[in-house]
Design a protein around this motif. Structure first.
Motif, PDB file in Angstrom:
ATOM      1  N   ALA A 165       8.456  -1.246   2.825  1.00 43.41           N
ATOM      2  CA  ALA A 165       7.979   0.033   3.297  1.00 43.41           C
ATOM      3  C   ALA A 165       6.660  -0.013   3.881  1.00 43.41           C
ATOM      4  CB  ALA A 165       8.122   0.709   1.947  1.00 43.41           C
ATOM      5  N   ASP A 166       5.940  -1.096   3.634  1.00 40.62           N
ATOM      6  CA  ASP A 166       4.651  -1.326   4.090  1.00 40.62           C
ATOM      7  C   ASP A 166       4.497  -2.500   5.225  1.00 40.62           C
ATOM      8  OD1 ASP A 166       2.128  -2.160   4.613  1.00 40.62           O
ATOM      9  OD2 ASP A 166       1.383  -2.406   2.618  1.00 40.62           O
TER      10      ASP A 166
ATOM     11  N   ARG B 268       0.652  -1.314   0.033  1.00 47.47           N
ATOM     12  CA  ARG B 268      -0.021  -0.015  -0.013  1.00 47.47           C
ATOM     13  C   ARG B 268       0.961   1.134  -0.015  1.00 47.47           C
ATOM     14  NH1 ARG B 268      -2.688   1.024   4.420  1.00 47.47           N
ATOM     15  NH2 ARG B 268      -1.466  -0.678   5.960  1.00 47.47           N
ATOM     16  N   TYR B 269       2.107   1.161   0.014  1.00 49.44           N
ATOM     17  CA  TYR B 269       3.093   2.356   0.044  1.00 49.44           C
ATOM     18  C   TYR B 269       2.788   3.085  -1.307  1.00 49.44           C
ATOM     19  CZ  TYR B 269       6.734   5.552   1.377  1.00 49.44           C
ATOM     20  OH  TYR B 269       7.371   6.607   1.589  1.00 49.44           O
ATOM     21  N   GLY B 270       2.245   4.244  -0.971  1.00 53.93           N
ATOM     22  CA  GLY B 270       2.146   5.288  -2.141  1.00 53.93           C
ATOM     23  C   GLY B 270       0.788   5.259  -2.469  1.00 53.93           C
ATOM     24  N   LEU B 271      -0.210   4.475  -2.107  1.00 54.41           N
ATOM     25  CA  LEU B 271      -1.523   4.542  -2.234  1.00 54.41           C
ATOM     26  C   LEU B 271      -2.136   5.558  -1.054  1.00 54.41           C
ATOM     27  CD1 LEU B 271      -4.422   3.607  -3.277  1.00 54.41           C
ATOM     28  CD2 LEU B 271      -4.378   1.671  -1.805  1.00 54.41           C
TER      29      LEU B 271
END
Lengths: 476, 479
Positions: free
Chosen positions: A234-235, A198-201
């Motif tokens: 990152a998530d 989900r990183y960047g969502l």
């Protein structure tokens, strides 16, 4: 209009049969022609797409591997961060904000050779089921422009249906990939929670949000999922496992698979007769192909909607607090901080977002937390247990994706509850964190497409895509 | 327990925020550094940009576990919550903090005076940025504009909440001092209150001596030093006693310590009551340190101040407790222990460490324990006078390493024992009348002989050693 699949296009580009630039130009030409009517995009990144395609061609020319999605145009839901391209979430509140980074799903798709051609319209912050809740105006269903494309990934579904891009990324919190895919007659896949980073969502409801593919075929959707899936440090909620290998499952057929048709959803309140009929035809077709199909009761699926409409707004009320005018996006200058917050957020958010922030704030308030948020979490546990019981007897479950085909613009905007009912079939697997897939299967009233939903337990994507690919082959 | 003359007892509980000394922030890879240019140690995560997600720093967890182990807490599986409120220095408009399932619960801290203060919890959370309000007396509501520095946003904190077991301003000071020693010893903190590495809030109430019920408490903030803490507790307790004695009630509120004015003031009361709408942070997974990790952390704990004090005290029985405490606080106890182990007199080592070495605190770290021990032994053997030994010690603190060489260089070369004995005998022979008087019990005449010996040896003799020889001679003549 029969268009080549994403995999066919990638193959042609990889072998040098076609250039990526040519493929991109062809799609941009279709965008130029039909986009004024459809309004699938918030931003068409023509120049960037041409430059990226030229790079793919250069790699092919140098004899390098340009990736499995080489030169395939990709439309991105405008809640996925793109370095250097505005990311709006179809909200005024993010006016002028340009992310300094790419979402993990985006960078992985690009690394696989996909070419981003634009950012697609959505219900503001992914809150809605019709793509009418957009600060930039609604998207129309390419199959019938008086109708909605569904939502919230309506722009991505419409872009695929209109031939603007063979592939699109959407996000699904309670059905936002599957329901628009169904209404636009394309394939939409929501992976198991944690399979895609989900990183960047941009977050709507963090415990439910998943990025997933929309495509014209199950095979294309699987190819894009394989490109974006897999652990991302990152998530913290991304699963520590490699991307699932699914392509090999597509041709395995359904012989011997146990498939349950969820009775509560087959006869759900407000279901269109044609939708119910297509579901039974799909079940019969799968049985004819060798699956053991039976009816199954999963009572907890009916509790999904109220639980979802407490949990998702609760998380949203917190996730959307940061849009306060202090650091980025819209700011309405006022003499003190409190009135600046109020003016900015009043002007920046649309009515549906405000409604959900208020719902969620209330659900988390002292004295109400246990009765609302706490109770909804307990229901969520019950749903997981109810599914677990069903999956003891079945490998996959079947239901309609949405109770009806695409409905006319404006027909549900005045009645939020009627709109929320569009998600009645999809929220349960979101709450459980399970994968689910919508595949077009015949048409309903007025020749509009009907989507059949295939559900599987957590990490059951292999079985799910087997059933999905079979349905695709069996579809009338 | 401390009671005021009017029969009132002060009750204090302390909340200490400790910035963890990690290389990076709690949820991102930005440097955790103090005093950098504003907004240079920031990234999408600690700025809360849309789409960014937190990833927990394992070293911060380890330091939090060390704190828990050092405070005798139970280190438990825990989760993070979101604490929701709007403030410009908080990038996400919520703070990620542990709430009802903290990592450390139920410990205690033992003060040097033996009092045990309960530790309710020691939980992890992220720090906020730092606002500077320009104009309007530094408060946000009257400011003309505000500047925000997000370098501190996301810095890891552990908040240590004591039970209301503290009964005086002095005890409050001793608690924070002891806690600081523990935090520094575990490597969790640099202990710098002046840089905000340790921030203390005091919950103060008063009650009639002998009562078990707690009075209404006030939370006092802005305590930037141990001195402020003690003064603020003193003042706040007195203010509450005065109110109660005048028949008025204490209002539960947050009060700001005004160091200049020497009093606490109510903060402008917020119109809205705060409802933080805590809920479990969905972007993070539960934190469940496994048994081996917990065991490793517990085993890696260095000796804590109380244990170090006990070791020094056991070595030098009868040493003044504040001298022992000072040596431990300055980290000089290792020097004392090593010197003693090398054969030096522990009491002498403690005394030199607490005085001459402590006075040169920054240089003390470079002092070679072996050289220190040799010097102390030379002094004990009478080869150097105390004055000479201190002069040599000063050179050792300057970086020299060979005490005998330094003593030679300074012309302190000790008289061989036979030379000293000869000088003493010569002095006795030269002063027969004085010797008679000394023999008959006039002890003060020893000084005359010491002076003569000093003169004859050009100051190289140790006065004590001379006196010792004089006594020896008297004993043998009497016998």
């Amino acid at each position: 209009m029969t268009l080549p699949t994403a995999l066919d296009l990638a193959q042609a580009v990889r072998t040098g049969e076609r250039s990526a630039v040519e493929v991109v130009e062809e799609h941009l030409a279709r965008v130029e022609e039909a986009e004024p009517e459809v309004h699938a995009f918030n931003l068409v990144a023509g120049e960037e797409a041409r430059a990226a395609a030229a790079q793919v061609d250069a790699r092919v020319a140098r004899g390098e591997d340009p990736g499995p999605l080489a030169g395939v145009p990709l439309a991105l839901k405008d809640n996925l961060c793109t370095r250097g391209l505005p990311t709006t979430c179809s909200s005024r509140i993010l006016a002028g904000w340009v992310p300094p980074y790419d979402a993990t799903a985006v960078s992985r798709a690009v690394r696989s050779g996909a070419v981003v051609i634009g950012k697609t319209n959505l219900d503001e912050f992914a809150m809605g089921s019709s793509t009418e809740n957009s600060a930039f105006g609604p998207t129309r269903n390419p199959l019938d422009p008086i109708r909605v494309p569904g939502g919230s990934s309506g722009g991505s579904a419409a872009a695929v249906a209109a031939g603007f891009a063979p592939l699109a990324l959407g996000s699904d919190t309670g059905g936002s990939i599957r329901q628009p895919a169904a209404l636009c007659g394309v394939v939409g896949l929501k992976p198991t929670y944690g399979v895609v980073s989900r990183y960047g969502l941009v977050a709507f409801a963090s415990s439910l949000d998943q990025v997933g593919p929309l495509a014209r075929t199950v095979g294309d959707a699987v190819a894009l999922l394989e490109a974006i899936a897999g652990h991302d440090p990152a998530d913290s909620t991304s699963l520590d496992r490699p991307a699932p290998a699914l392509s090999g499952c597509l041709a395995q057929g359904v012989e011997g698979l146990r498939i349950g048709v969820i009775q509560e959803l087959a006869g759900v309140e407000g279901i269109a007769p044609e939708v119910g009929a297509r579901l039974h035809e799909a079940a019969d077709a799968l049985a004819g192909a060798g699956a053991k199909v039976d009816e199954v009761s999963v009572p907890a699926t009916m509790w999904g909607l109220p639980a979802y409409y407490l949990l998702a707004p609760a998380e949203a009320s917190s996730n959307l607090a940061r849009y306060d005018g202090v650091r980025y996006g819209l700011r309405l200058a006022r003499p003190d901080i409190t009135s600046m917050y109020e003016a900015t957020r009043s002007a920046g958010f649309g009515p549906e977002v405000k409604r959900r922030i208020m719902l969620g704030t209330f659900a988390l308030s002292a004295g109400y937390y246990d009765a609302y948020y706490g109770q909804a979490q307990r229901v969520r546990t019950l749903i997981i247990e109810s599914f677990a019981a069903a999956y003891e007897r079945f490998d996959a479950l079947l239901s309609p994706t949405a109770p009806t085909t695409a409905f006319p613009l404006g027909s549900r905007t005045a009645d939020p509850l009627a709109m929320y009912l569009s998600d009645v079939c999809t929220v349960a697997s979101s709450l459980a964190g399970h994968p689910a897939l919508s595949v077009p299967f015949g048409t309903g009233e007025g020749g509009l497409p009907v989507g059949i939903q295939v559900m599987a337990p957590a990490l059951g994507e292999p079985v799910m895509v087997r059933v999905g690919a079979a349905l695709e082959d069996l579809a009338p | 327990m401390t009671t005021s003359p009017g029969g009132w007892e002060t009750v204090v509980g302390l909340e200490v925020h400790c910035e963890l000394r990690t290389a990076t922030k709690l949820f991102c890879g930005c440097r955790n550094a103090f005093g950098e240019e504003p907004n240079t140690s920031v990234c999408p995560v600690c700025l809360g940009l849309p789409g960014s997600l937190p990833v927990l720093n394992a070293h911060a967890v380890e330091l939090a576990m060390r704190i828990g182990a050092a405070l005798h807490c139970e280190v438990r599986p825990s989760i993070f919550h979101r604490k929701n409120y709007f403030y410009p220095d908080m990038p996400k408009d919520y703070q990620i903090s542990q709430y009802d399932q903290p990592i450390n619960v139920g410990g205690y801290l033992e003060l040097p005076d033996g009092t045990r203060v309960g530790i309710v919890r020691a939980h992890m959370e992220e720090d906020t940025g730092k606002s500077t309000h320009v104009g309007g007396g530094g408060r946000i509501h009257e400011a003309s504009h505000s500047l925000v520095d997000y370098n501190r946003a996301g810095v890891p904190l552990v908040e240590i909440v004591s039970a209301p077991d503290i009964r005086s301003a002095d005890q409050a000071r001793a608690y924070v001092n002891e806690l600081r020693g523990i935090l520094v010893a575990t490597g969790a903190s640099d202990g710098k209150m002046e840089e905000g590495s340790l921030r203390v809030d005091a919950n103060v109430s008063v009650r009639r001596a002998g009562s078990d019920a707690y009075g209404t408490r006030c939370e006092v903030k802005n305590l930037n030093s141990l001195r402020s803490l003690a003064r603020a507790v003193e003042h706040e307790a007195a203010r509450q006693v005065a109110l109660l004695e005048a028949g008025q009630a204490v209002v539960q509120e947050t009060r700001h310590w005004d160091e200049g004015a020497g009093r606490t003031q109510a903060l402008r009361s917020k119109e809205e009551a705060f409802d933080y709408r805590y809920f479990p942070e969905p972007d993070l997974v539960p934190l469940e340190p496994d048994g081996p990790w917990r065991a490793r952390v517990a085993a890696s704990l260095p000796p804590l101040p109380a244990e170090r004090r006990a070791r020094v005290a056991a070595l030098a029985p009868g040493a003044p407790p504040d001298r022992v405490a000072a040596v431990v606080e300055l980290g000089l106890d290792g020097l004392v222990l090593e010197a003693a182990a090398a054969g030096a007199d522990p009491a002498l080592a403690l005394s030199r460490a607490a005085n001459e070495v402590a006075a040169r605190a920054p240089a003390a770290g470079g002092l070679d324990p072996g050289a220190f021990a040799s010097l102390l032994q030379m002094e004990s053997r009478g080869e150097l006078t105390p004055t000479q030994a201190k002069a040599v010690l000063s050179r050792l603190l300057d970086g020299q390493r060979d005490p005998a060489g330094v003593a030679r260089e300074l012309g302190f070369e000790a008289l061989p024992a036979t030379d000293l004995a000869q000088a003493v005998d010569e002095a006795i022979a030269a002063l027969p009348r004085e010797w008679e008087r000394y023999l008959s019990g006039e002890d003060k005449l020893a000084g005359v002989f010491v002076g003569a010996v000093m003169k004859a040896t050009r100051g190289r003799a140790d006065g004590k050693a001379v006196t010792g020889l004089l006594r020896e001679r008297r004993r043998s003549q009497a016998g």
